[in-house]
Design a protein around this motif. Sequence first.
Motif, PDB file in Angstrom:
ATOM      1  N   ARG A   6       0.876  -1.034  -0.336  1.00  0.00           N
ATOM      2  CA  ARG A   6       0.141   0.202   0.295  1.00  0.00           C
ATOM      3  C   ARG A   6       1.025   1.502   0.111  1.00  0.00           C
ATOM      4  NH1 ARG A   6      -4.338  -2.038  -1.945  1.00  0.00           N
ATOM      5  NH2 ARG A   6      -5.451  -3.825  -0.176  1.00  0.00           N
ATOM      6  N   PRO A   7       0.586   2.800  -0.481  1.00  0.00           N
ATOM      7  CA  PRO A   7       0.982   3.902   0.225  1.00  0.00           C
ATOM      8  C   PRO A   7       1.740   3.644   0.949  1.00  0.00           C
ATOM      9  CG  PRO A   7      -0.442   4.428  -1.289  1.00  0.00           C
ATOM     10  CD  PRO A   7      -0.762   2.413  -0.877  1.00  0.00           C
ATOM     11  N   PRO A   8       2.762   4.430   1.675  1.00  0.00           N
ATOM     12  CA  PRO A   8       3.340   4.326   2.396  1.00  0.00           C
ATOM     13  C   PRO A   8       2.360   5.159   3.765  1.00  0.00           C
ATOM     14  CG  PRO A   8       4.931   5.298   0.555  1.00  0.00           C
ATOM     15  CD  PRO A   8       3.304   4.762   0.052  1.00  0.00           C
ATOM     16  N   LEU A   9       2.655   4.656   5.002  1.00  0.00           N
ATOM     17  CA  LEU A   9       2.309   4.851   6.253  1.00  0.00           C
ATOM     18  C   LEU A   9       2.172   6.890   6.105  1.00  0.00           C
ATOM     19  CD1 LEU A   9      -0.186   4.424   8.782  1.00  0.00           C
ATOM     20  CD2 LEU A   9       2.435   4.467  10.042  1.00  0.00           C
ATOM     21  N   GLU A  10       1.892   7.496   6.378  1.00  0.00           N
ATOM     22  CA  GLU A  10       2.410   9.186   6.655  1.00  0.00           C
ATOM     23  C   GLU A  10       3.420   9.399   7.400  1.00  0.00           C
ATOM     24  OE1 GLU A  10       2.344  13.036   7.672  1.00  0.00           O
ATOM     25  OE2 GLU A  10       0.863  11.820   8.896  1.00  0.00           O
ATOM     26  N   ARG A  11       3.976  10.560   6.866  1.00  0.00           N
ATOM     27  CA  ARG A  11       5.376  10.579   7.841  1.00  0.00           C
ATOM     28  C   ARG A  11       4.884  10.656   9.334  1.00  0.00           C
ATOM     29  NH1 ARG A  11       7.290  14.703  10.207  1.00  0.00           N
ATOM     30  NH2 ARG A  11       5.321  16.123   9.464  1.00  0.00           N
ATOM     31  N   PHE A  12       3.953  11.562   9.375  1.00  0.00           N
ATOM     32  CA  PHE A  12       4.025  11.961  11.414  1.00  0.00           C
ATOM     33  C   PHE A  12       3.744  11.153  11.772  1.00  0.00           C
ATOM     34  CE2 PHE A  12       1.507  13.879  15.017  1.00  0.00           C
ATOM     35  CZ  PHE A  12       2.556  14.215  15.535  1.00  0.00           C
ATOM     36  N   ARG A  13       2.454  10.692  11.234  1.00  0.00           N
ATOM     37  CA  ARG A  13       1.759   9.135  11.971  1.00  0.00           C
ATOM     38  C   ARG A  13       3.044   7.437  11.710  1.00  0.00           C
ATOM     39  NH1 ARG A  13       0.001   5.528  14.458  1.00  0.00           N
ATOM     40  NH2 ARG A  13      -2.417   4.887  14.310  1.00  0.00           N
ATOM     41  N   SER A  14       3.834   8.122  10.628  1.00  0.00           N
ATOM     42  CA  SER A  14       5.039   7.115  11.196  1.00  0.00           C
ATOM     43  C   SER A  14       5.500   7.224  12.254  1.00  0.00           C
ATOM     44  CB  SER A  14       5.509   6.911   9.978  1.00  0.00           C
ATOM     45  OG  SER A  14       4.820   6.289   8.758  1.00  0.00           O
ATOM     46  N   ALA A  15       6.498   8.881  12.727  1.00  0.00           N
ATOM     47  CA  ALA A  15       7.529   9.163  13.155  1.00  0.00           C
ATOM     48  C   ALA A  15       6.436   8.892  14.846  1.00  0.00           C
ATOM     49  CB  ALA A  15       7.558  10.181  13.236  1.00  0.00           C
ATOM     50  N   GLN A  16       5.136   8.813  15.135  1.00  0.00           N
ATOM     51  CA  GLN A  16       5.117   8.404  16.225  1.00  0.00           C
ATOM     52  C   GLN A  16       5.628   7.615  17.226  1.00  0.00           C
ATOM     53  OE1 GLN A  16       3.456  11.842  17.414  1.00  0.00           O
ATOM     54  NE2 GLN A  16       4.446  12.174  15.820  1.00  0.00           N
ATOM     55  N   LEU A  17       5.116   5.972  16.348  1.00  0.00           N
ATOM     56  CA  LEU A  17       5.871   4.904  16.238  1.00  0.00           C
ATOM     57  C   LEU A  17       7.395   5.078  16.662  1.00  0.00           C
ATOM     58  CD1 LEU A  17       3.573   3.282  13.320  1.00  0.00           C
ATOM     59  CD2 LEU A  17       2.766   4.036  16.389  1.00  0.00           C
ATOM     60  N   THR A  18       8.127   5.633  16.535  1.00  0.00           N
ATOM     61  CA  THR A  18       9.698   5.511  16.940  1.00  0.00           C
ATOM     62  C   THR A  18      10.435   6.539  16.081  1.00  0.00           C
ATOM     63  OG1 THR A  18      10.316   6.271  13.955  1.00  0.00           O
ATOM     64  CG2 THR A  18       9.187   3.896  14.572  1.00  0.00           C
ATOM     65  N   VAL A  19      10.421   8.118  16.791  1.00  0.00           N
ATOM     66  CA  VAL A  19      11.255   8.932  16.950  1.00  0.00           C
ATOM     67  C   VAL A  19      10.986   9.122  18.653  1.00  0.00           C
ATOM     68  CG1 VAL A  19      11.454  11.408  16.856  1.00  0.00           C
ATOM     69  CG2 VAL A  19      10.891  10.291  14.809  1.00  0.00           C
ATOM     70  N   LEU A  20      12.253   9.502  19.159  1.00  0.00           N
ATOM     71  CA  LEU A  20      12.556   9.866  20.567  1.00  0.00           C
ATOM     72  C   LEU A  20      12.004   8.058  21.161  1.00  0.00           C
ATOM     73  CD1 LEU A  20      12.247  13.361  21.115  1.00  0.00           C
ATOM     74  CD2 LEU A  20      14.600  11.735  21.103  1.00  0.00           C
ATOM     75  N   ARG A  21      12.114   7.116  20.473  1.00  0.00           N
ATOM     76  CA  ARG A  21      11.149   6.055  22.044  1.00  0.00           C
ATOM     77  C   ARG A  21      12.275   5.000  21.349  1.00  0.00           C
ATOM     78  NH1 ARG A  21       5.757   7.344  20.479  1.00  0.00           N
ATOM     79  NH2 ARG A  21       5.595   6.352  22.728  1.00  0.00           N
ATOM     80  N   SER A  22      12.090   3.473  22.099  1.00  0.00           N
ATOM     81  CA  SER A  22      12.281   2.547  21.726  1.00  0.00           C
ATOM     82  C   SER A  22      11.041   1.948  20.977  1.00  0.00           C
ATOM     83  CB  SER A  22      12.536   1.286  22.508  1.00  0.00           C
ATOM     84  OG  SER A  22      14.142   1.772  23.211  1.00  0.00           O
ATOM     85  N   PHE A  23      11.385   0.953  19.849  1.00  0.00           N
ATOM     86  CA  PHE A  23      10.848   0.188  19.105  1.00  0.00           C
ATOM     87  C   PHE A  23      10.666  -1.249  18.579  1.00  0.00           C
ATOM     88  CE2 PHE A  23      12.125   2.730  16.577  1.00  0.00           C
ATOM     89  CZ  PHE A  23      12.223   2.192  14.932  1.00  0.00           C
ATOM     90  N   ARG A  24       9.068  -1.707  18.491  1.00  0.00           N
ATOM     91  CA  ARG A  24       9.979  -2.995  17.759  1.00  0.00           C
ATOM     92  C   ARG A  24       8.883  -3.520  16.413  1.00  0.00           C
ATOM     93  NH1 ARG A  24       7.138  -4.911  22.359  1.00  0.00           N
ATOM     94  NH2 ARG A  24       5.220  -6.616  21.827  1.00  0.00           N
ATOM     95  N   VAL A  25       9.275  -4.459  15.611  1.00  0.00           N
ATOM     96  CA  VAL A  25       8.848  -4.871  14.272  1.00  0.00           C
ATOM     97  C   VAL A  25       8.615  -6.323  14.532  1.00  0.00           C
ATOM     98  CG1 VAL A  25       8.474  -4.785  12.073  1.00  0.00           C
ATOM     99  CG2 VAL A  25       9.688  -2.650  13.018  1.00  0.00           C
ATOM    100  N   GLU A  26       7.122  -6.633  14.975  1.00  0.00           N
ATOM    101  CA  GLU A  26       7.018  -8.189  14.566  1.00  0.00           C
ATOM    102  C   GLU A  26       7.163  -8.088  13.115  1.00  0.00           C
ATOM    103  OE1 GLU A  26       5.733  -8.200  18.373  1.00  0.00           O
ATOM    104  OE2 GLU A  26       4.929  -8.018  17.460  1.00  0.00           O
ATOM    105  N   ILE A  27       7.287  -9.524  11.889  1.00  0.00           N
ATOM    106  CA  ILE A  27       7.180  -9.780  11.147  1.00  0.00           C
ATOM    107  C   ILE A  27       6.666 -11.270  10.644  1.00  0.00           C
ATOM    108  CG2 ILE A  27       7.664  -9.943   8.329  1.00  0.00           C
ATOM    109  CD1 ILE A  27       9.359  -7.126   9.407  1.00  0.00           C
ATOM    110  N   ASP A  28       5.517 -11.651  10.276  1.00  0.00           N
ATOM    111  CA  ASP A  28       5.202 -12.724  10.104  1.00  0.00           C
ATOM    112  C   ASP A  28       5.272 -13.479   8.803  1.00  0.00           C
ATOM    113  OD1 ASP A  28       5.023 -13.292  13.031  1.00  0.00           O
ATOM    114  OD2 ASP A  28       2.308 -13.130  12.575  1.00  0.00           O
ATOM    115  N   LEU A  29       6.163 -14.208   8.198  1.00  0.00           N
ATOM    116  CA  LEU A  29       6.564 -14.181   7.251  1.00  0.00           C
ATOM    117  C   LEU A  29       6.854 -15.738   6.313  1.00  0.00           C
ATOM    118  CD1 LEU A  29       8.253 -12.771   4.500  1.00  0.00           C
ATOM    119  CD2 LEU A  29      10.650 -14.256   5.431  1.00  0.00           C
TER     120      LEU A  29
END
Length: 769
Positions: free
Chosen positions: A593-616
Amino acid sequence: MEARRGYESFGGRATEFVSDSQPWWPPHPQAAPGSPNVIVMLVDDLGFSDLGPFGSEIPTPHVDRLADDGWVFTNYRTAPMCSPARAALLTGLNPHRAGFGFVAHTDPGYPGFTCELPADAPTLAESLRAGGYATFMVGKWHLTLESRLHDAADRSSWPLQRGFDRYFGSMDGFTSLHHPHRLVRDNSVVDIQEFPEGYFLTDELVEESLAMIDELRVNDTRKPFFLYFAHTSVHGPIQAKNVDIEKHRGRYEAGWNALREARFARQCELGIFPQHAALPSEALADGDRIPEWDTLDAAERELFARHMEVYAAAVDEVDQSLGRLTAHLEQLGELENTIIVLTSDNGGTAEGGSSGTRSYFAQFGVSTRLPEDWVRDVSRDPELIGGPQLFSQYPTGWARVSNTPFRSFKSSTYEGGVHAPLIVSWPSAPARARGLRDQFVFVSDLAPTILELAGVAPLAQRGGVTAQDPDGRSVADVLEDPSAGGRETQYFECVGRRALVDGDWKAVSPVPPTRAEGGGGGRWELYDLAADPTETRDLASADPDRVAELAERWRAEAWQNAVFPLDDDGTLHKTRPSSEAVLAEPVTLVPFRPPLERFRSAQLTVLRSFRVEIDLEMRRGGAGVLLAHGDQGGGYLLALDGGGLLLSYNAYGDMQRARGASLGEGAHEITLHVEELPELRWRLSVEVDGVPDAAIERVPMLLGMAPFTGISVGYDYGGPVDWQLYERHRSYRLREASIDRICIVPGARSQHDKTILRSIGDAVAEIAD
């Protein structure tokens, strides 16, 4: 007639209105015969002297032609920053009354800083559309809160809801010209998986403009149009096409000191400034931030000259865009009866620092204190500046050249921040005299002037609510009569910096007052602009009574225009509504799909720890991008490459990579961990089925506006994170593998995140106390 009850977004709050059962928007009558077309071309961060008619050495033949048959305003002022200027231009209101005391990135909860156009302030487009005009816009909008740019957001403040029939461009404050981070057509994101070789946004904006005009003319040969062409040039990252950069090779070898003096000499020859005007000395003109050209070594001079060659090429491309538009109108036989307004939103910017930067996002928009060893300019080949591999901003020395002869830069209330070029052209206008005009005109005067010239009355109501009275006044009489009067008084404010122009006098307070000093208090300077248009002689100590009078006048204007509260402790624009907290909740994404919008994406990652879970689900020969977030300005990427996982991290231009073990066929659980370390660093690691697979131990965090391009899944959208991977595979769409689930889970906010989330209830309780 039965009443209809509804709600309008007013200053970010729900406001009830009642109207009759008819649609609130007015009918579109046939415009008067012979009504002129209107084009407003706004250039981003263009300095006062960057165009030929204002003394520039940059060839701008199409702008010159516009000026030769039009009016050149030498005493035009705007707001110190872009969103406030755009709000004032479109509404005729002063910036704070239009809701924009700051750029469209915060909403601290005060009327002058909602960063939403008021519901009772009709835009220029809305009035012209009501008067029978087709209304088009291309380019930078930047009048919607960044938290309302995502695909589920309320669109009441988007261009189509504010009077435009058609829109194409970037809703955000800026973007890459080679690989835009997000494009919107009308009300929807443009779903483009990969940009073609040689793509350049300025060219596409011109093509879109011509298409809108042509599609109108195919269906209606008489209807006038309004085109608002809001360039993304020359805002950082400063980019241009190689063919245009080469045209300016060697032009800046003499350095910024010599170029500034040459521009000022031309300005005096052109009559823009009187002979008694003085070029501010190094001590006044930010000399402490700008090294003398002769003290630089050969490598520094080459690097700095390259920055300005690219900037000149970007200005050149703005001129070319104007040329293509006017040539097309000439071909249609409509140029003679087209009003063209060309201007800038604020002064040139010093964001690049004393040495410029090839790592634009390493410092832009960063609200926390950076470590001493933070790299602000990753050393890369100067030949890459301006191209798609590098995000750059020119040095402060060139910004001072752009603002010749004024002091200071964008966001300042000295003339360098607010004095901008303005050219108006209307070949068929029945005016006696064209040429220079030295009347004081402010950005809020443009909408009333255009409406008067077009013969269209401003809307008296919007949404069933009586429209606010504009602060601007038409200066159409100035076009006809060189002796007509201009504006007398105007306040300015930006992050607590204040100024007031009153006739020939200007009071400037370059730093915010303390809370104890109050809105009109603090240190003020005083200048007689008639005798000293470049603010070189501070008369405050010689005339304290006048200073006190102007400071009190500023305070009164501030109360009338919703300027308070001032950002006296640096926290005002760190405050955001608590309703944004939902944007930082875990997100499950959909591949391709089109990328998640810039600010929306940043709320998940900027100035914090985070993780990405992928079932492949891996099949034989599986390859391609699993997740990409960012671009050449900074970002991270996880891909299947060479049979295993590739983890790429772009630290503002410094690339680091790690590879994992071979990945067998079948189902796998992959987790990317991004963990905060001390000193604004991250550690990135990948696990496959619970087993560590690859890691990058210690890298600078991505901060501020980085990553700029949002999160894409199954391909690397737009500007690539990893250029080497892009050269081999372009967007590297995932094949022979499938993502069954991908979820981003944000961790706790960093201690370095100074954002203050407040609810309306908290604010009301605080006021009550």
